[in-house]
Write a protein that holds these residues in place. Sequence first.
Motif, PDB file in Angstrom:
ATOM      1  N   LEU A 167      -3.552  -1.917   9.362  1.00 32.55           N
ATOM      2  CA  LEU A 167      -3.480  -0.503   9.012  1.00 32.55           C
ATOM      3  C   LEU A 167      -3.072  -0.467   7.554  1.00 32.55           C
ATOM      4  CD1 LEU A 167      -3.566   2.508   9.705  1.00 32.55           C
ATOM      5  CD2 LEU A 167      -1.147   2.337  10.359  1.00 32.55           C
ATOM      6  N   GLY A 168      -4.000  -0.049   6.702  1.00 33.77           N
ATOM      7  CA  GLY A 168      -3.761  -0.116   5.272  1.00 33.77           C
ATOM      8  C   GLY A 168      -3.597   1.246   4.646  1.00 33.77           C
ATOM      9  N   ALA A 169      -2.633   1.354   3.764  1.00 39.81           N
ATOM     10  CA  ALA A 169      -2.444   2.565   2.957  1.00 39.81           C
ATOM     11  C   ALA A 169      -2.724   2.189   1.509  1.00 39.81           C
ATOM     12  CB  ALA A 169      -1.027   3.104   3.101  1.00 39.81           C
ATOM     13  N   VAL A 170      -3.577   2.953   0.861  1.00 38.67           N
ATOM     14  CA  VAL A 170      -3.965   2.680  -0.522  1.00 38.67           C
ATOM     15  C   VAL A 170      -3.216   3.630  -1.450  1.00 38.67           C
ATOM     16  CG1 VAL A 170      -5.878   2.522  -2.150  1.00 38.67           C
ATOM     17  CG2 VAL A 170      -6.253   1.995   0.258  1.00 38.67           C
ATOM     18  N   ARG A 171      -2.681   3.088  -2.509  1.00 40.20           N
ATOM     19  CA  ARG A 171      -2.071   3.902  -3.553  1.00 40.20           C
ATOM     20  C   ARG A 171      -2.755   3.561  -4.868  1.00 40.20           C
ATOM     21  NH1 ARG A 171       1.846   7.321  -4.838  1.00 40.20           N
ATOM     22  NH2 ARG A 171       2.929   7.156  -6.818  1.00 40.20           N
TER      23      ARG A 171
END
Length: 559
Positions: free
Chosen positions: A266-270
């Motif tokens: 589960l990836g969150a991109v910033r």
Amino acid sequence: MKKTIISLSFILLCGAASAQGFDAGLLFSENDYQGTARTMAMGNAFTALGGDLGSIGINPAGSAVARCYQFTITPGLDFSLNGTKGSVTPDGMSSFQNKVYNGRTRFALPNLGISLDFNTGRRRGVMNWSLGFVINNTAQYNSSPLAMGTNKNTSAFGQMAARAQDLAEGGYFTADDLLDDSVYDKLAIEDWRVVTGFRSGAIAQNGSSGKEFIGISEYMDEDGKIRLGKNGIRQAYGETTSGYKTDYIINAGMNISDIIYLGVNLGAVRLRHESDSYIQEEAVDPEDFDIIFTDNETGGKTVTHFNSAKNTFSSSTSGNGVYGKFGIIVTPYRGLRIGAAIQTPTMMFMASTYGVSSTAKYDLNAYSGYEEVESATSHYQLRTPMRANFGIAWTFGGYGLISADYELSDYSGIRYYENSNYRNDGPFYPLNEEIKSRCGVGHNFRIGGEIRPLSFMSVRAGYGFQTSGKRYEYSEDSLVKLNFKELTVHTASVGLGFTTKGSFFADIAAVGQIYPMQYLRPYADYIYNPSTGKPSPYSPEIRYLRSSIKLVATFGWRF
């Protein structure tokens, strides 16, 4: 001065953004994997390997390969090397003639991660599973081209005046309207430079109609023709970009009988991207430019001379998004490893702010001026496309290995949306149609190897090339297919790894990248031959070649 945009003018913002929105959509969608020093030294060819915290963003199943606890931190330096020189235009003219080389260095943290492994005690089935949290960079924005030279034919502020005249003749404003803040709401952001240019004194009204303009670097001769000074002008153009794209990953992996490894992220991109560009012009001889100011009350005239003028454009973009990624590694035969992973599209929630400023300097400082304007922050969505990667590797016991990856993504699937409005007929429709017609599949091939000449040391190397998702470029209002050379970034890497008898290990790597030649246009054509309809003379074009070097070191512990 800060300018607030009313909601109805958002479509104008999209018009301004579309000039860079196409390239920005590609830039923010593409990955330039970084990670640990080990993965970077081996070209990030880790889809079939795993076992390293830098590989989890490439294939989530890699976490289950390492049957131990891990912690890594990877600081580094990113060196951007930039070279520019003006092109010869079709009419045989040249400007920005100087060869200019410059560099820029930024600190980076490509990787930080921890992974926990849990042994089930079984000899078959689920033998162990893992949980991890990893921060991996997928892009580092760092460039600073600078171009310089002299020009006796065209001027950025002459083009600004010509653009002001086109807009005035199109009914957008007269010269008097340019002093009213409401004029900003009538114009796309790229044309705000006309307003700041007029208010600073970089362009001025020419005649009494209110629809004719002249640039600070121009003068009118005895025949009423607008010209540059006989000794010309010195020009400087520069761009600076900085920022990053980082994945924050929660990972889970599973080892089934030491044959099948499964993983999910589960990836969150910033994302953060800052860009500043400017065009500056100086008179070679200020006496070439007699500028006459008239006092509206007394009618008195004052003569001064143009020294310099500068126009800047800046943008600041941030974004956040979420995606899922699923991976598998299979070991069907001793030494052979096969891997694959697929990543869902990412819906990025974006925010952008733009700024424009102009400066004009005269011999008599009382007539010099400065004006700036900043947009309100605009919010929109960017959907990046799905990507898939495949890998194969062969290990030679404890002596070494070789691995190869192939990754693809269809960038024609990039889409912009306004405020969660997913209609096809929204304000981003023209930009999305352009993306569909000009983009295609991007290919990323990576190969890497490792040998262990000593029990405590490994030697690594890698190579890769990545093609842009852009397939077509405009040339004289028609689309021309780009060739492989114009599309491709080449990457080469080397590194060393060191282990100790305890839990500590350390790796170092150097990564070099060469980017395709780019062509920069500081300002558009604005003088045309009436009989042919072609520019005469052409405005300048700058050839820009960029390369980069990344130096990183990983410090890690395995328990």
